[in-house]
Design a protein around this motif. Structure first.
Motif, PDB file in Angstrom:
ATOM      1  N   TYR A  80      26.511 -23.853  64.213  1.00  0.00           N
ATOM      2  CA  TYR A  80      26.744 -22.826  63.388  1.00  0.00           C
ATOM      3  C   TYR A  80      26.971 -22.630  62.155  1.00  0.00           C
ATOM      4  N   ASN A  81      27.497 -23.649  61.395  1.00  0.00           N
ATOM      5  CA  ASN A  81      27.671 -23.556  60.045  1.00  0.00           C
ATOM      6  C   ASN A  81      27.375 -24.608  59.310  1.00  0.00           C
ATOM      7  N   VAL A  82      26.970 -24.880  57.875  1.00  0.00           N
ATOM      8  CA  VAL A  82      26.555 -25.747  57.017  1.00  0.00           C
ATOM      9  C   VAL A  82      27.340 -25.934  56.074  1.00  0.00           C
ATOM     10  N   ARG A  83      27.572 -27.018  55.240  1.00  0.00           N
ATOM     11  CA  ARG A  83      28.124 -27.116  53.836  1.00  0.00           C
ATOM     12  C   ARG A  83      26.725 -27.325  52.901  1.00  0.00           C
ATOM     13  N   SER A  84      26.886 -26.444  52.005  1.00  0.00           N
ATOM     14  CA  SER A  84      25.887 -26.186  50.811  1.00  0.00           C
ATOM     15  C   SER A  84      26.326 -26.693  49.587  1.00  0.00           C
ATOM     16  N   PHE A  85      25.589 -27.393  48.904  1.00  0.00           N
ATOM     17  CA  PHE A  85      25.919 -27.962  47.523  1.00  0.00           C
ATOM     18  C   PHE A  85      25.255 -27.205  46.589  1.00  0.00           C
ATOM     19  N   ALA A  86      25.226 -25.919  46.499  1.00  0.00           N
ATOM     20  CA  ALA A  86      24.695 -24.799  45.432  1.00  0.00           C
ATOM     21  C   ALA A  86      25.308 -25.344  44.172  1.00  0.00           C
ATOM     22  N   GLY A  87      24.781 -25.175  43.041  1.00  0.00           N
ATOM     23  CA  GLY A  87      24.954 -25.374  41.670  1.00  0.00           C
ATOM     24  C   GLY A  87      24.882 -26.860  41.161  1.00  0.00           C
ATOM     25  N   THR A  88      24.361 -27.741  42.181  1.00  0.00           N
ATOM     26  CA  THR A  88      24.073 -29.084  41.675  1.00  0.00           C
ATOM     27  C   THR A  88      22.569 -29.035  40.990  1.00  0.00           C
ATOM     28  N   SER A  89      22.350 -29.733  40.104  1.00  0.00           N
ATOM     29  CA  SER A  89      21.103 -29.924  39.402  1.00  0.00           C
ATOM     30  C   SER A  89      20.291 -31.144  39.839  1.00  0.00           C
ATOM     31  N   ALA A  90      19.167 -31.063  39.327  1.00  0.00           N
ATOM     32  CA  ALA A  90      18.140 -31.969  39.782  1.00  0.00           C
ATOM     33  C   ALA A  90      18.754 -33.320  39.159  1.00  0.00           C
ATOM     34  N   GLY A  91      18.772 -34.274  40.060  1.00  0.00           N
ATOM     35  CA  GLY A  91      19.249 -35.676  39.626  1.00  0.00           C
ATOM     36  C   GLY A  91      20.695 -35.719  40.009  1.00  0.00           C
ATOM     37  N   THR A  92      21.559 -34.844  40.402  1.00  0.00           N
ATOM     38  CA  THR A  92      22.949 -34.970  40.724  1.00  0.00           C
ATOM     39  C   THR A  92      23.112 -35.113  42.170  1.00  0.00           C
ATOM     40  N   LEU A 165      23.972 -36.611  49.245  1.00  0.00           N
ATOM     41  CA  LEU A 165      22.759 -35.847  49.256  1.00  0.00           C
ATOM     42  C   LEU A 165      22.525 -35.439  47.800  1.00  0.00           C
ATOM     43  N   VAL A 166      21.224 -35.777  47.503  1.00  0.00           N
ATOM     44  CA  VAL A 166      20.742 -36.030  46.077  1.00  0.00           C
ATOM     45  C   VAL A 166      19.626 -34.802  45.425  1.00  0.00           C
ATOM     46  N   ASN A 167      19.919 -33.875  44.941  1.00  0.00           N
ATOM     47  CA  ASN A 167      18.990 -32.918  44.248  1.00  0.00           C
ATOM     48  C   ASN A 167      17.910 -33.391  43.790  1.00  0.00           C
ATOM     49  N   ILE A 168      16.737 -33.022  44.164  1.00  0.00           N
ATOM     50  CA  ILE A 168      15.479 -33.555  43.393  1.00  0.00           C
ATOM     51  C   ILE A 168      14.737 -32.354  42.823  1.00  0.00           C
ATOM     52  N   GLY A 169      15.515 -31.381  42.942  1.00  0.00           N
ATOM     53  CA  GLY A 169      14.788 -30.196  42.066  1.00  0.00           C
ATOM     54  C   GLY A 169      13.966 -29.424  43.072  1.00  0.00           C
ATOM     55  N   ALA A 170      13.984 -29.540  44.324  1.00  0.00           N
ATOM     56  CA  ALA A 170      13.226 -28.767  45.307  1.00  0.00           C
ATOM     57  C   ALA A 170      14.081 -27.978  46.358  1.00  0.00           C
ATOM     58  N   GLY A 171      15.275 -27.676  45.846  1.00  0.00           N
ATOM     59  CA  GLY A 171      16.108 -26.739  46.762  1.00  0.00           C
ATOM     60  C   GLY A 171      17.338 -27.360  46.833  1.00  0.00           C
ATOM     61  N   THR A 172      18.406 -26.244  47.271  1.00  0.00           N
ATOM     62  CA  THR A 172      19.677 -26.778  47.306  1.00  0.00           C
ATOM     63  C   THR A 172      19.982 -27.779  48.541  1.00  0.00           C
ATOM     64  N   PRO A 173      20.575 -28.760  48.360  1.00  0.00           N
ATOM     65  CA  PRO A 173      21.025 -29.899  49.551  1.00  0.00           C
ATOM     66  C   PRO A 173      21.938 -29.073  50.543  1.00  0.00           C
ATOM     67  N   PHE A 174      21.811 -29.350  51.642  1.00  0.00           N
ATOM     68  CA  PHE A 174      23.038 -28.773  52.589  1.00  0.00           C
ATOM     69  C   PHE A 174      22.871 -29.767  53.687  1.00  0.00           C
ATOM     70  N   ILE A 175      24.024 -29.773  54.640  1.00  0.00           N
ATOM     71  CA  ILE A 175      23.978 -30.583  55.889  1.00  0.00           C
ATOM     72  C   ILE A 175      24.687 -29.953  56.835  1.00  0.00           C
ATOM     73  N   SER A 176      24.530 -30.101  58.042  1.00  0.00           N
ATOM     74  CA  SER A 176      25.144 -29.150  59.319  1.00  0.00           C
ATOM     75  C   SER A 176      26.261 -30.587  60.137  1.00  0.00           C
ATOM     76  N   GLY A 177      25.950 -31.586  60.087  1.00  0.00           N
ATOM     77  CA  GLY A 177      26.742 -32.557  60.681  1.00  0.00           C
ATOM     78  C   GLY A 177      26.474 -33.886  60.246  1.00  0.00           C
ATOM     79  N   LEU A 178      27.438 -34.898  60.498  1.00  0.00           N
ATOM     80  CA  LEU A 178      27.433 -36.174  60.058  1.00  0.00           C
ATOM     81  C   LEU A 178      28.173 -36.984  61.156  1.00  0.00           C
ATOM     82  N   ASP A 179      27.484 -38.047  61.596  1.00  0.00           N
ATOM     83  CA  ASP A 179      28.064 -38.778  62.606  1.00  0.00           C
ATOM     84  C   ASP A 179      27.982 -40.312  62.386  1.00  0.00           C
ATOM     85  N   LEU A 180      28.936 -41.272  62.864  1.00  0.00           N
ATOM     86  CA  LEU A 180      28.953 -42.626  62.489  1.00  0.00           C
ATOM     87  C   LEU A 180      29.370 -43.318  63.844  1.00  0.00           C
TER      88      LEU A 180
END
Length: 928
Positions: A80-92, A165-180
């Motif tokens: 239902y939800n995601v975490r977005s990393f908007a505001g990061t620039s390419a290379g971060t 998650l690394v911004n390569i300049g092709a849109g904002t990275p986001f993620i829905s889930g992470l398992d280990l």
């Protein structure tokens, strides 16, 4: 990519709700619902998996809900939800930190993504994923509704792991889930500290809901309700029973099961390696005369010399241990001519290989700097590894990057960073920090005495704060010793001793007096000593006479090397006269060997020490240049796995080098024991130790010398053995130095080396590198495994590399291993050495490991052999008897051999790899 995560059946979820503490539950599981608000988690009603919010795992990004149009009634809550990393620039990058793990354990890491147009922009992003400092994969979101899974299996080197998650300049990275999920150590043996697996596809055949992967027109199903067993002691994949209870077969009884796929290149690997695992279990009770026998064919090449039969209700696994590298893959499962039934398959996993050789920053440094970050709430770009990749290193930090060792933090500059509170005790855990600037903040309290214990600290600035109390006495002592520059001004309540906290203005000069007065005295004393030494040296030069310990000229011609640990030492090796050599060798009576430089003679010093004397022949065309090169190198390299020079002779036209005697001759003689009955057969344990010791010697040349040395003629005849079968690298007449800080190779005009050992890339470019030595050493490893020479002569000349690769690709180590090996061996250690050898002899130098990597992997091989009990076979048996008196063991390695100007028409070998079956069976995959 999207894939059926049936491996979840293996990782049963723990009960209960895990609080957001950024660490595993009681079973070692972490299941994160990224973007979930609040602090409490929940248990999924279908899977019973406990999910937690991600606030305790990352301090970046914002929470969002996906658009309502992409929410379906059957969709799990975690989407239902995601975490977005908007505001990061390419290379971060933006990272999740998963803690409280087991260092050295294998883990499955799974990242999940559903865009769902959460931002209302309908811009489907592309971004990279990293595990620690190693590239994992690129996430390419195809549409808002598609669910994407990315799964990797890696060895976690520390007690934590970061997923970034690394911004390569092709849109904002986001993620829905992470398992280990933790894995048993024996599972997926292809996963090592140097190599991880990335899931390409996982197929569970025969299940009715797998229409995406199941062609019902071409394939029929077979199933059972009976349990399919594993061999608990040998199974290394453990597919769930539910997966193995279904299978497919071709509806056409004479048909095949055909699959094809292609792995996309990555930024770090244009031709990714491929690992696949096939599961076979017979699910039917066959009639008495029925036979189901099959073979696996990859790109029209059978992977087994004969077929195999799946076992009833037991898992049989076929897999490749060494990655295949092809542009495309066409795999067929075919019935053999003996079979009366069509082939079957139950499950299929396909992985690409990622290197995990990049070492992160030292874990103690990371823990310390993370604690400092948390205490002072430092934002900046302090995310992920502090020093790596270099392009993403944290601001205000400086790091050192020692080759083959973890990166260390050497400088921390937090001046004018708004820090408040006391000085963090974690700073005292940065053991390699040299420069620490905490000036112009609002720090309070006293200066910790622990800072005086930082061994490398030379500069400390705490000026412009609100510190109080006394400067610790041990810091004052370091100031007096002139080992620390301390700046403490503009701290009104700080005093320099414990007697008073009133600090008069002129008392600020006291520390300067502590430094200046001793420094002036030291300069005066140094000048006096210098004048005394100059006068004494002048007197000595006037009375100069030739002695037996006369120093050799130490001026180096351009391109030659000086090793780090002895670059300032003068040559103190003994200088012999020609007359003395005649006495030592009994008038050059016994010849040990001969090469391009000349003969090598047996000799004894006055104290009975046995030596080998390499005397330059007057007819030698190699003489003077190689003599000077080797003499100057050997006077400055000091390592237990390099041959030791006792002295030299430069007496008129006579030139000679005197070495420590190595009673067991060359490694080549022991490998080719069939043609030399005076040499001794080697056990596998002894071969492993010789390989490791030789690798350590080469690693020292590459990493321990400044500038580094390239040997340029690594081969089995240039590895000498003493009475304990300890290995020494010999013959440095062709060695060259290069400056690895400015260049990666040595430019030469002449191709040197020995046919069969020469790097094809060096042949093409005339520019040897340390990877040229790695290539040659890979050939030596193949010789140790196979007992064959570098170039086989029958029936036609062929490289040992080509010969071994063709046979290893069939999956039977017995076709390759030397029948002359003394005693038994652990088959896994032999496979691993063969794998190392193939990697070392890759056509492209960038695909080869470093000698540091090779040393680490060989150490792992020795551990495997020790676990078998192979360590009981020692080289002590060579200490009895007369091995030290054997006159027939040659000393060609002491000579500068006839190996220059090799032909440049070496054939190029296709990269073929091993399709492995477990060693418990003669043919086919192992039955469980």
């Amino acid at each position: 990519m999207a894939a059926m995560p049936w491996l979840l059946l293996l990782c049963v979820a723990a009960s209960g709700t895990l609080q957001a503490r950024a660490q595993p539950d009681s079973k070692g599981f972490i299941s994160i619902d990224c973007g979930l608000s609040g602090e409490r988690g929940y248990v999924d009603e279908t899977t019973k998996i406990s999910f937690v919010p991600d606030a305790g795992f990352t301090d970046a990004g914002t929470n969002h809900n996906i658009s309502a149009e992409y929410v379906t009634p059957s969709m799990a809550k975690s989407w239902y939800n995601v975490r977005s990393f908007a505001g990061t620039s390419a290379g971060t990058r933006s990272c999740y930190t998963l803690r409280s793990l087991v260092s050295g354990l294998k883990y499955i890491i799974r990242a999940k993504f559903k865009y769902g147009n959460y931002d209302g922009l309908d811009r489907k992003p592309i971004f990279d994923l990293h595990i620690g400092v190693n590239y994992w994969t690129t996430v390419n979101v195809s549409d808002p509704e598609t669910v994407t899974w990315e799964e990797a299996i890696v060895v976690v080197p520390d007690d934590f792991v970061q997923v970034c998650l690394v911004n390569i300049g092709a849109g904002t990275p986001f993620i829905s889930g992470l398992d280990l999920r933790p894995l048993k150590r024996k599972l997926y043996p292809q996963v090592t500290a140097e190599q991880g697996l990335v899931l390409f596809k996982r197929l569970n055949f025969g299940v009715t809901n797998a229409a995406t992967f199941f062609d019902t027109v071409t394939w029929g199903t077979i199933s059972t309700t009976s349990k399919v067993e594993h061999d608990v002691n040998k199974d290394i994949f453990e597919a769930p029973t539910a997966v193995l209870q279904t299978a497919i077969r071709p509806r056409n009884a004479s048909g095949n099961l055909d699959f094809n796929w292609r792995l996309e290149p990555t930024p770090n690997d244009p031709s990714p390696g491929c690992i696949f695992i096939l599961h076979f279990a017979e699910l039917q009770v066959l009639p008495s005369k029925a036979v189901r026998e099959l073979n696996v064919v990859l790109n029209d090449k059978p992977l087994y010399t004969s077929g195999f039969m799946p076992v009833h209700l037991y898992d049989s696994t076929a897999y490749n241990s060494i990655p295949f590298r092809h542009s495309g893959y066409n795999l067929s499962i075919k019935a053999t001519a003996n079979s009366t039934l069509p082939p079957i398959i139950n499950a299929f996993e396909i992985f690409s290989v990622i290197p995990t050789t990049n070492l992160g920053t030292d874990s103690q440094d990371v823990s310390a700097i993370m604690e400092i970050k948390a205490k002072y709430q430092v934002k900046k770009n302090w995310v992920g590894d502090p020093c790596l990749p270099k392009t993403m290193a944290w601001d205000r930090l400086t790091c050192s990057y020692p080759p083959g060792s973890p990166t260390r933090i050497t400088s921390v500059n937090l001046s004018s960073s708004g820090l408040d509170g006391d000085i963090s005790s974690a700073l005292a855990n940065l053991k390699t920090v040299q420069y620490l600037d905490l000036s112009n903040n609002n720090l309070t309290g006293s200066i910790p005495d622990a800072l005086s214990q930082l061994p490398s600290l030379t500069f400390l600035d705490v000026s412009g704060n609100q510190l109080n109390g006394s400067i610790p006495s041990r810091l004052l002592k370091r100031i007096r010793d002139d080992s620390l520059d301390l700046r403490y001004g503009n701290n009104p309540n700080l005093c320099t001793n414990s007697n008073s906290c009133q600090l008069p203005a002129k008392k600020n000069n006291k520390l300067a007096i502590y430094i200046v007065v001793p420094a002036v005295l030291a300069v005066i004393v140094s000048v006096i000593l210098l004048l005394f030494c100059v006068l004494k040296r002048k007197k000595r030069s006037m009375n100069n006479s030739v002695t037996r310990r006369k120093e050799m000229i130490t001026t180096y011609p351009p391109g030659n090397n000086v090793c780090t640990d002895s670059s300032l030492q003068r040559l103190e090796n003994r200088r012999f006269t020609y007359k003395e050599l005649e006495m030592i060798t009994n008038n050059f009576q016994r010849v040990l060997g001969r090469g391009g430089f000349g003969y090598v003679y047996d000799g004894f010093l006055e104290d009975g020490t046995q030596v080998a004397v390499k005397l330059r022949s007057h007819s030698s065309h190699q003489g003077v240049k190689e003599f000077l090169a080797e003499a100057q190198i050997l006077t400055r390299i000091h390592h237990k796995n390099l041959v030791s020079m006792i002295g030299y002779c430069k007496d008129g036209e006579y030139m000679a080098l005197v070495y420590k005697y190595m009673s067991e001759g060359t490694l080549q003689e022991h490998i080719e024991v069939g043609s030399n009955h005076n040499a001794s057969r080697l056990s596998w344990t002894e071969r492993l130790r010789i390989a490791l010791e030789s690798a350590q010697g080469l690693e020292y040349l590459h990493k321990g010398c400044n500038p580094p040395l390239i040997h340029r003629d690594v081969k089995a005849t240039n590895i000498l053995l003493n009475a304990r079968l300890e290995a020494r690298i010999a013959d440095f007449g062709l060695s060259k130095a290069f400056d690895d800080s400015n260049d990666t190779h040595v430019s030469t005009n002449t191709l040197v080396g020995t046919p069969g050992y020469v790097d094809p890339e060096y042949q093409a470019t005339m520019q040897p590198t340390t990877k040229s030595d790695v290539y040659s050493f890979g050939v030596v490893l193949l010789e140790l495994v196979t007992g064959k020479p570098a170039i086989l002569r029958e029936p036609v000349p062929v490289s040992i590399i080509q010969w071994a690769r063709e046979r290893l690709a069939r999956g039977n180590i017995e076709d390759v291993v030397d029948s002359q090996i003394l005693g038994g061996y652990d088959v896994n250690s032999v496979w691993k050495v063969a794998d190392i050898a193939l990697k070392c002899t890759a056509q492209m130098s960038t695909h080869r490991p470093t000698m540091t990597d090779v040393v680490m992997q060989l150490q792992e091989c020795i551990e495997l052999e020790k676990a078998r009990g192979g360590d009981d076979i020692t080289s002590d048996r060579f200490l009895s008897g007369n091995s030290g008196e054997n006159p027939n063991l040659s000393y060609d390695a002491y000579t500068t051999n006839q190996s220059t100007n090799v032909s440049q028409n070496n054939s190029t070998f296709e990269m073929e790899h091993n399709f492995k079956r477990l060693p418990t069976m003669d043919t086919g995959p192992s039955a469980r």
